[in-house]
Design a protein around this motif. Sequence first.
Motif: not given
Length: 319
Positions: A97-102, A122-124, A132-135, A140-151
């Motif tokens: 959450r902190e990463v994506l808020h940043y 599906n990371l909620a 560091k605990t992520y697989s 990769q899903r977190l990376g996709l979320a940041q790429a999708f920011l703001g349509s």
Amino acid sequence: MNDAVVELQQVSKYYRSVQALHPLTFSLPAGEALGLFGHNGAGKSTLMKLILGVLAPTSGQVLALGHCPRSNGAHEYRRQFGYLPENVSFYDQLTGREVLHYFAKLKGHTKGHADSLLDEVNLAHAADRQVKTYSKGMRQRLGLAQAFLGSPKLLILDEPTVGLDPVATREFYQTVDRLKTSGCAVILCSHVLPGIEGHIDRAMILSKGRKLALGTLDELRAEAALPTEVMVSGVSQSEIKSLLNGHLKDSTWLADSEGRERFTVTADHKLDVMKRLLAQEQVQDLQLKQPSLEDLYHFYLSGGVAGMTSDVAMAEVER
């Protein structure tokens, strides 16, 4: 009015004495997805970095959203870019959450929007765990979320499905399709060819910094003139040869694990062959397989030497 999101005019790039990209001209309109393919070192990463403004071209002009991506004030419209690098890296001590808020703050978007994207990928359930605990798949899903920011209006994705399971891969492509419908231009760079062809409008194949092919799959199929595979059950090989006399020039008979008769026909004979077979009452099943993206990729990389990538167990060639 020109609706091109990306335009390149005779763009080349040298790294000292190495020419990483030979003069390249193409445009990418809004709402289109371009598949970018090639071996390692083909020039794909260089091309993406030029469009993003990370690199300056040696010659030629790059425009993204109508602007030079390295011009003064470029950061304002680059907020409308979405980018996923091949190797995703985040601060391991931060939570998802902190990463994506940043990243949302950098792009001028709300925390609420970032939180909704965490749910979409599906990371909620893991949003408040440290990265560091992520697989690998979760990163990769977190990376996709940041790429999708703001349509974004331009989305550049480098190996986006690496580490994703089949369900996550399907959901990723659904999101890409939705963004395309809203007018986003997409560049998809991947070595995983099966599954991608239903989600791209055109394909570009690079090798050693040169463009080997660019067009829709139908255009590339017509240009390559690769044969179509025919799979039919209920009739024997001898019956097919008798029925299709004159239509089997340069055909190859292939082994088939399901007991069907399987052979290739040239593109110009495809419809005639299908009509003749369908007119036979004894035919129980008939399937056609057009050259796939993988077939086209190997064709162009091999210098235009025809040959299907299927399990080719040649039995006989009709001349």
